[in-house]
Design a protein around this motif. Structure first.
Motif, mmCIF file in Angstrom:
data_model
loop_
_atom_site.group_PDB
_atom_site.id
_atom_site.type_symbol
_atom_site.label_atom_id
_atom_site.label_comp_id
_atom_site.label_asym_id
_atom_site.label_seq_id
_atom_site.Cartn_x
_atom_site.Cartn_y
_atom_site.Cartn_z
ATOM 1 N N LYS A 136 40.158 41.483 37.700
ATOM 2 C CA LYS A 136 38.738 41.743 37.874
ATOM 3 C C LYS A 136 38.287 41.141 39.204
ATOM 4 O O LYS A 136 39.038 40.421 39.864
ATOM 5 C CB LYS A 136 37.949 41.154 36.705
ATOM 6 C CG LYS A 136 38.344 41.726 35.344
ATOM 7 C CD LYS A 136 37.652 40.984 34.207
ATOM 8 C CE LYS A 136 38.151 41.432 32.836
ATOM 9 N NZ LYS A 136 37.537 42.694 32.401
ATOM 10 N N LYS A 137 37.045 41.441 39.612
ATOM 11 C CA LYS A 137 36.559 40.903 40.878
ATOM 12 C C LYS A 137 35.119 40.430 40.741
ATOM 13 O O LYS A 137 34.373 40.888 39.869
ATOM 14 C CB LYS A 137 36.679 41.935 41.995
ATOM 15 C CG LYS A 137 35.881 43.207 41.785
ATOM 16 C CD LYS A 137 35.871 44.094 43.037
ATOM 17 C CE LYS A 137 37.227 44.597 43.429
ATOM 18 N NZ LYS A 137 37.162 45.551 44.587
ATOM 19 N N ALA A 138 34.745 39.499 41.615
ATOM 20 C CA ALA A 138 33.398 38.930 41.595
ATOM 21 C C ALA A 138 32.897 38.726 43.013
ATOM 22 O O ALA A 138 33.679 38.607 43.961
ATOM 23 C CB ALA A 138 33.399 37.598 40.838
ATOM 24 N N ILE A 139 31.580 38.670 43.155
ATOM 25 C CA ILE A 139 30.959 38.340 44.427
ATOM 26 C C ILE A 139 29.778 37.418 44.169
ATOM 27 O O ILE A 139 29.083 37.553 43.151
ATOM 28 C CB ILE A 139 30.511 39.605 45.190
ATOM 29 C CG1 ILE A 139 30.016 39.230 46.594
ATOM 30 C CG2 ILE A 139 29.454 40.384 44.419
ATOM 31 C CD1 ILE A 139 29.842 40.434 47.523
ATOM 32 N N GLY A 171 40.774 33.300 35.735
ATOM 33 C CA GLY A 171 41.738 34.313 36.151
ATOM 34 C C GLY A 171 41.259 35.286 37.200
ATOM 35 O O GLY A 171 42.010 36.178 37.609
ATOM 36 N N ILE A 172 40.014 35.138 37.677
ATOM 37 C CA ILE A 172 39.475 36.057 38.682
ATOM 38 C C ILE A 172 39.655 35.430 40.054
ATOM 39 O O ILE A 172 38.958 34.485 40.421
ATOM 40 C CB ILE A 172 37.984 36.355 38.415
ATOM 41 C CG1 ILE A 172 37.810 36.943 37.006
ATOM 42 C CG2 ILE A 172 37.431 37.325 39.463
ATOM 43 C CD1 ILE A 172 36.368 37.088 36.572
ATOM 44 N N THR A 173 40.600 35.957 40.809
ATOM 45 C CA THR A 173 40.907 35.383 42.121
ATOM 46 C C THR A 173 40.319 36.194 43.275
ATOM 47 O O THR A 173 40.295 35.723 44.411
ATOM 48 C CB THR A 173 42.424 35.258 42.309
ATOM 49 O OG1 THR A 173 43.024 36.559 42.144
ATOM 50 C CG2 THR A 173 43.019 34.300 41.289
ATOM 51 N N ASP A 174 39.866 37.399 42.988
ATOM 52 C CA ASP A 174 39.231 38.241 44.007
ATOM 53 C C ASP A 174 37.735 37.927 44.006
ATOM 54 O O ASP A 174 36.944 38.572 43.314
ATOM 55 C CB ASP A 174 39.482 39.717 43.705
ATOM 56 C CG ASP A 174 38.969 40.644 44.808
ATOM 57 O OD1 ASP A 174 38.253 40.166 45.706
ATOM 58 O OD2 ASP A 174 39.281 41.853 44.752
#
Length: 210
Positions: A136-139, A171-174
């Motif tokens: 997954k990804k976050a900003i 677990g979210i590295t992006d």
């Protein structure tokens, strides 16, 4: 189609908030690029957000022993489960925060407490905790009156470091960050600073939409 959680923590109206204006610039561009995605706005100052309090801990303890819960325990534990499940089911996360006293508003910390749940977003192993939300990804879209990305105050921006640390933990590295900063330090340049930050946020939206 992706499911996106757009998470804001600001009691102000959008026209009074640099962080919310930054978030809107990002979100408008993202919607333009991915109109089919489901975007769920979590306004943390306008929703039921339980603290990890005595009721929650006693409720969890009773569940582990197979005992019945009080009405307050049941309500709070159920709400935390609901928020955690919603977070797990999403594909992307947008955190929008102002800086308050070197961190973010307390409602964001309260929300993060509800989604850092063992067995759902991370697990314990013999080698230590392992995040369960890989892929997954976050900003993080963040606004501050002073300048904290460099210079003498660069070690005081705990807000962005915390968001990155928690995302990595589950677990979210992006994880990307866009900051609008220095508007209070340079009020005559505030609109120009914000305009530049929104342009950067829109560029980030292009990558986030992929």
């Amino acid at each position: 189609m992706a499911k996106v959680l757009y998470i804001t923590a600001n009691p102000k109206a959008e026209n009074e908030s640099f962080s919310l204006k930054l978030g809107k610039g990002f979100l408008d561009k993202y919607k333009e690029l991915n109109p089919q995605d489901e975007i769920i706005h979590l306004d943390l100052y306008q929703m039921d957000l339980p603290y990890l309090d005595a009721d929650v801990f006693s409720g969890w303890g009773k569940l582990a022993k197979g005992e019945g819960l009080t009405e307050d325990e049941q309500r709070k534990v159920a709400r935390i489960n609901e928020l955690t499940d919603q977070f797990v089911e999403a594909d992307k996360y947008v955190f929008v925060t102002p800086m308050w006293n070197f961190l973010f508003p307390p409602r964001m910390k309260t929300y993060i407490d509800t989604i850092c749940i063992a067995g759902k977003t991370f697990k314990y192993t013999e080698q230590g905790p392992v995040g369960l939300l890989e892929g997954k990804k976050a900003i993080h879209l963040h606004a501050s009156g002073g300048v904290y990305s460099h210079g003498p105050a660069q070690d005081l921006n705990f807000a962005d470091r915390y968001i990155h640390a928690v995302m990595n933990f589950i677990g979210i590295t992006d994880v990307t960050t866009v900051v609008a900063e220095g508007m209070a330090a340079q009020p005559d340049q505030a609109e120009a600073i914000l305009k530049d930050a929104i342009a950067k946020a829109q560029d980030a939206a292009v990558q986030f939409a992929k």
